[in-house]
Design a protein around this motif. Sequence first.
Motif, PDB file in Angstrom:
ATOM      1  N   UNK A  90       0.833  -1.199   0.000  1.00 54.56           N
ATOM      2  CA  UNK A  90       0.000   0.000   0.000  1.00 54.56           C
ATOM      3  C   UNK A  90       0.871   1.253   0.000  1.00 54.56           C
ATOM      4  N   UNK A  91       1.936   1.242   0.798  1.00 52.30           N
ATOM      5  CA  UNK A  91       2.856   2.374   0.814  1.00 52.30           C
ATOM      6  C   UNK A  91       3.603   2.545  -0.492  1.00 52.30           C
ATOM      7  N   UNK A  92       3.979   1.441  -1.134  1.00 53.79           N
ATOM      8  CA  UNK A  92       4.661   1.535  -2.424  1.00 53.79           C
ATOM      9  C   UNK A  92       3.759   2.196  -3.465  1.00 53.79           C
ATOM     10  N   UNK A  93       2.504   1.793  -3.487  1.00 55.15           N
ATOM     11  CA  UNK A  93       1.581   2.412  -4.431  1.00 55.15           C
ATOM     12  C   UNK A  93       1.393   3.895  -4.157  1.00 55.15           C
ATOM     13  N   UNK A  94       1.286   4.270  -2.873  1.00 52.68           N
ATOM     14  CA  UNK A  94       1.113   5.679  -2.522  1.00 52.68           C
ATOM     15  C   UNK A  94       2.336   6.499  -2.916  1.00 52.68           C
ATOM     16  N   UNK A  95       3.525   5.975  -2.645  1.00 51.89           N
ATOM     17  CA  UNK A  95       4.743   6.703  -2.979  1.00 51.89           C
ATOM     18  C   UNK A  95       4.965   6.766  -4.483  1.00 51.89           C
ATOM     19  N   UNK A 193      12.929  -1.385  -0.201  1.00 51.30           N
ATOM     20  CA  UNK A 193      12.000  -2.139   0.650  1.00 51.30           C
ATOM     21  C   UNK A 193      11.055  -2.991  -0.187  1.00 51.30           C
ATOM     22  N   UNK A 194      10.631  -2.476  -1.326  1.00 43.94           N
ATOM     23  CA  UNK A 194       9.694  -3.210  -2.170  1.00 43.94           C
ATOM     24  C   UNK A 194      10.320  -4.481  -2.735  1.00 43.94           C
ATOM     25  N   UNK A 195      11.612  -4.437  -3.015  1.00 45.07           N
ATOM     26  CA  UNK A 195      12.283  -5.628  -3.543  1.00 45.07           C
ATOM     27  C   UNK A 195      12.251  -6.773  -2.538  1.00 45.07           C
ATOM     28  N   UNK A 196      12.529  -6.457  -1.277  1.00 48.72           N
ATOM     29  CA  UNK A 196      12.449  -7.494  -0.244  1.00 48.72           C
ATOM     30  C   UNK A 196      11.013  -7.947  -0.020  1.00 48.72           C
ATOM     31  N   UNK A 197      10.068  -7.023  -0.157  1.00 47.44           N
ATOM     32  CA  UNK A 197       8.659  -7.400  -0.028  1.00 47.44           C
ATOM     33  C   UNK A 197       8.246  -8.343  -1.155  1.00 47.44           C
ATOM     34  N   UNK A 217      -0.621 -12.784  -4.504  1.00 45.09           N
ATOM     35  CA  UNK A 217      -0.116 -11.831  -5.495  1.00 45.09           C
ATOM     36  C   UNK A 217      -1.196 -10.854  -5.897  1.00 45.09           C
ATOM     37  N   UNK A 218      -2.400 -11.364  -6.097  1.00 44.90           N
ATOM     38  CA  UNK A 218      -3.517 -10.486  -6.459  1.00 44.90           C
ATOM     39  C   UNK A 218      -3.773  -9.466  -5.361  1.00 44.90           C
ATOM     40  N   UNK A 224      -1.265  -2.193  -4.030  1.00 45.79           N
ATOM     41  CA  UNK A 224      -0.433  -1.193  -4.687  1.00 45.79           C
ATOM     42  C   UNK A 224      -1.263  -0.260  -5.569  1.00 45.79           C
ATOM     43  N   UNK A 225      -2.214  -0.828  -6.283  1.00 43.41           N
ATOM     44  CA  UNK A 225      -3.101   0.012  -7.100  1.00 43.41           C
ATOM     45  C   UNK A 225      -3.964   0.915  -6.242  1.00 43.41           C
ATOM     46  N   UNK A 226      -4.418   0.410  -5.113  1.00 42.52           N
ATOM     47  CA  UNK A 226      -5.194   1.234  -4.189  1.00 42.52           C
ATOM     48  C   UNK A 226      -4.346   2.379  -3.645  1.00 42.52           C
TER      49      UNK A 226
END
Length: 230
Positions: A90-95, A193-197, A217-218, A224-226
């Motif tokens: 969620x944070x990756x999508x926001x950033x 961080x996203x790579x480790x996630x 995965x879905x 991320x889209x949200x």
Amino acid sequence: AASEDAGETFKTEDPTVSSLLESSVRRRSSVPAADIERAASSKRQYSLSTSLGEDIFEENAPSKFGSGGEAEEEINPFSKDYVGLTASYLGVGAMLGTSSSLLYPLLIVKNGVSSSFMAASHSVVMLWWSYKILFGFLSDCFPIFGFKRRPYIIFGWVMCLFTLLCLARGGNDISASNVVVLLSVCNLCYVFADTSADGAMVSFAHKEPIERRGRIQTHCYSMMSLGKII
């Protein structure tokens, strides 16, 4: 088997030929049966340990696989054990959505930079997505205190938060170049961080039952889209 039969045949007729056949059979099967069984057992144990894989964040945690190779319990991405992965995506999508959207008002509207500077700034900010394979190699080959996922995820988001605070402290007087540099560093931290996630998500996927595999995965990419919408 044919050589042994032949040895039995010539044994009564010609002792020399019989001894030669027996020595030939021994040379062809010189590895003791106990050593063969020991090697096969080690291979089975190695295959079992690699098929089970590592835990999401902690490698030494007990496996949650059942005897049939499926997870013993349903994976709930909002439970306390897995909510960190949900929050990370969620944070990756926001950033990802915010960092690219901030460039136009801060650079074009506020500072009046040229279109070429704007295009170059966008490329610099998004540059670190091309280096995810290197970040994945780093987290896989150099665990911190025995952990390959958790320390890198926490470190990436802490540094991202620190960079955002530095960006906020600049206020209205922050220059265009500082905006680009800080947003670029911010993207470096959360991509790290996203790579480790992503590695954690793959570990989750292997723990899902076959008939429900793919839901994690879905869920992650939906989060991320949200985050981009938010």
